[in-house]
Design a protein around this motif. Sequence first.
Motif, PDB file in Angstrom:
ATOM      1  N   LYS A  14       0.838  -1.196   0.000  1.00 32.49           N
ATOM      2  CA  LYS A  14       0.000   0.000   0.000  1.00 32.49           C
ATOM      3  C   LYS A  14       0.874   1.246   0.000  1.00 32.49           C
ATOM      4  N   LEU A  15       1.973   1.185   0.759  1.00 30.54           N
ATOM      5  CA  LEU A  15       2.908   2.304   0.796  1.00 30.54           C
ATOM      6  C   LEU A  15       3.557   2.502  -0.566  1.00 30.54           C
ATOM      7  N   ILE A  16       3.999   1.387  -1.152  1.00 33.06           N
ATOM      8  CA  ILE A  16       4.663   1.466  -2.456  1.00 33.06           C
ATOM      9  C   ILE A  16       3.730   2.068  -3.492  1.00 33.06           C
ATOM     10  N   ARG A  17       2.464   1.653  -3.463  1.00 33.75           N
ATOM     11  CA  ARG A  17       1.501   2.162  -4.443  1.00 33.75           C
ATOM     12  C   ARG A  17       1.318   3.667  -4.296  1.00 33.75           C
ATOM     13  N   ARG A  18       1.219   4.140  -3.049  1.00 32.87           N
ATOM     14  CA  ARG A  18       0.999   5.569  -2.839  1.00 32.87           C
ATOM     15  C   ARG A  18       2.258   6.395  -3.090  1.00 32.87           C
ATOM     16  N   ALA A  19       3.406   5.783  -2.867  1.00 34.67           N
ATOM     17  CA  ALA A  19       4.659   6.538  -2.993  1.00 34.67           C
ATOM     18  C   ALA A  19       5.250   6.481  -4.394  1.00 34.67           C
TER      19      ALA A  19
ATOM     20  N   GLN B 145      10.327  -6.573   4.343  1.00 32.75           N
ATOM     21  CA  GLN B 145       9.365  -5.627   3.781  1.00 32.75           C
ATOM     22  C   GLN B 145      10.017  -4.271   3.529  1.00 32.75           C
ATOM     23  N   PHE B 146      10.976  -3.892   4.385  1.00 32.15           N
ATOM     24  CA  PHE B 146      11.688  -2.638   4.170  1.00 32.15           C
ATOM     25  C   PHE B 146      12.561  -2.729   2.920  1.00 32.15           C
ATOM     26  N   ASP B 147      13.120  -3.921   2.678  1.00 34.21           N
ATOM     27  CA  ASP B 147      13.896  -4.109   1.449  1.00 34.21           C
ATOM     28  C   ASP B 147      13.015  -3.902   0.222  1.00 34.21           C
ATOM     29  N   LYS B 148      11.784  -4.409   0.287  1.00 35.96           N
ATOM     30  CA  LYS B 148      10.865  -4.238  -0.839  1.00 35.96           C
ATOM     31  C   LYS B 148      10.602  -2.763  -1.097  1.00 35.96           C
ATOM     32  N   VAL B 149      10.391  -2.003  -0.013  1.00 32.26           N
ATOM     33  CA  VAL B 149      10.135  -0.569  -0.171  1.00 32.26           C
ATOM     34  C   VAL B 149      11.354   0.120  -0.780  1.00 32.26           C
TER      35      VAL B 149
END
Length: 738
Positions: free
Chosen positions: A457-462, A495-499
């Motif tokens: 969700k963060l990735i999509r918004r950012a 998950q932080f690596d993914k971001v």
Amino acid sequence: MVEKKYDIKELLHYINPSSLDYQEWVNVGMALKESGYSVEEWDNWSKADTRYHNGECYHKWKTFHGSNTPVTVGTIIQMAKDNGWSPPEYESYEIEWDDYIGGNDDFVVVNTGWLEEKEIHEPGTDWNPVKELITYIETLFGTDENVGYVTRSWSRPDDDKKYPDKGCWDRTARQLIQQLSKCNGDIGSVLGDYDPGVGAWIRFNPLDGNGCKNKNVTDFRYALVESDDTDINKQNAILRELELPIATLVFSGKKSLHAIVKIEAASYEEYRKRVDYLYTICKKNGLNVDTQNKNPSRLSRMPGVMRNGKKQFLIDTNIGKESWEEWREWIESINDDLPEPESLENEWDNLPELAPPLIDGVLRMGHKMLIAGPSKAGKSFALIEMCIAIAEGRSWFGWQCKKGRILYVNLELDRASCLHRFKDVYETLGWKANNLKNIDIWNLRGKSVPMDKLAPKLIRRAAKKDYIAVIVDPIYKVITGDENSADQMAHFCNQFDKVCTELGCAVIYCHHHSKGAQGGKRSMDRASGSGVFARDPDALLDLIELEITDSLIKNEVNNAVCDTYVKWLNKYVPDYDDHVSQDDMCSQAQMEKKAKELLTDEQYNALRPELSQTEKHAKQQTAWRIEGTLREFPKFEPVNLWFQYPVHKVDRIGVLKDIAAETEKPAWKKNLSKKKSPEDAKKERKASLENAFEACGFDGQVTIKGLAEYMGVTEKTVRNRLKEHGGFWIDEGNVGKK
């Protein structure tokens, strides 16, 4: 990869209708209708678009009549992926007929452009047809299993093409092998004479002896892979490059190879799914398989016979992977998105550039950093100070920051408190807010979800925001699993690596210390939970409190008050330095005397409230030390700070340099102090409460919640201490002095 039947309504949450053009919007509607969803789903989703018109979806829906090339659910899946959605990790299951394998690069093993063909060599004069046929039967069948085969053919009146008849299935593999072994090379004497212009056929799965249909198959063991439109030598190369678990490989005598592939299905339904999976993988790797060969009772070309002057011969047996499961595990891991190993020799003279620093000497762009500390350390304020320093391109605790856009993910504070904190920090630092456009705040208090759900969700918004850093404060709100479990916390930190990877930005997150004394521990061992927290980030900054003496506090009060006097004299007395010496500026008493002499009564009276406030804040400040564990930079000298709500100030004079944390004292010194009496403990609690009240009143109304947060205790404890003190009133969570 293989796509499951996902909840399309969930995927629609990732697609903003206002970001689509008209045709893309229509495609979503057609895909929903094709997949059996209702027009209401399309209409409800479309309402998020300011261009929405009531009834338009229903009108358009009626025009969707289907086509030979329909828009499918894959369109919605791809749109969701483009907006940050990631399918769950592959789970073992069989695909359905209507499932599909998506993505052009998924499961691609063979680079057909660079494929080296593998030539087929026809046997010479030493060819032994009977031996080949026996080897074929021994490889595929158990001794007591019935084998189906066909040697006779027929043709239609209007067609010269020869077709196999039903053939025979009445003998076991043992019987056929025994008879072939005694036939003196005459296969026809055992199986019946065949037309050498047409050849002969054999079934590759065992039968029950009562027929040759699918229902007569007793074990769904093999499938046929055949391609008529690919060069024969290229077929051979692709089959081997794919490492298919091939039991037998036969040349058909014409333009194709017949690979009998181990399927090892437990049922007919499983057989169908596995064959469909197999054919899809072959097609993606350049082998267009004849899909008419799906049936388990299908005929294949029999080795050891002639066909129109060409030999039908056995090329190989038991090549590729040993079993279906081994092959599937291999094929699904072959496109794991991991880079291939590279030779250091090849890169030695052309090394890639290092990512530039985001925080000089501490953190690079695209890397991860953890800030850990106990309560009352002002960790959130430190992160807000960092946000502002990055947004303005200024220094943070003495480290220069790269200027850029940043996202602050607020998981703990209510929206109003968070926004006020940013303004308070800006004003206390005395910095002009020139680049507020560089700071985005995502307020998620009460709405946070586990990090593995939050990350997409963060990735999509950012996406497309060009953030150079994302700050998550604090992580205990989004921890997935047990923080003391190494494997669960490794999954969490991934998950932080993914971001970082998806957004190309740094991720900075905040965590608390474990319970108990911390000063005797290494900085990397103080964070609560698994050691993964300390070892995963590229930079770890740890705050620990210093025990300051009364004399040091008194000196800090003196300096702060003197600075306030100097500020007012500079404002109202331009030539004050002709009357005030350098020694005077270091004495609170002398500066008070000079201020009374040089300022008017009105000016001095206006100064007094600020002096009182300055003195209170100086008394309330705490001292902290930042230690670091860095992966990319040399270890830095500890940085000592004063925390005077709401900002930290670096101790540039060095008065904190030699002060140790309480638990860093030698063991023989730790217990020298006498146990506090009840009266002394009560006085200490009252003084602590009064200091907290003054600090929390700095930016407005004091609340039970604010006092609890500042003091690091529960709200119940705050209420008990207020009652014990007796000098405060409480009204619906607000606190004031009587």
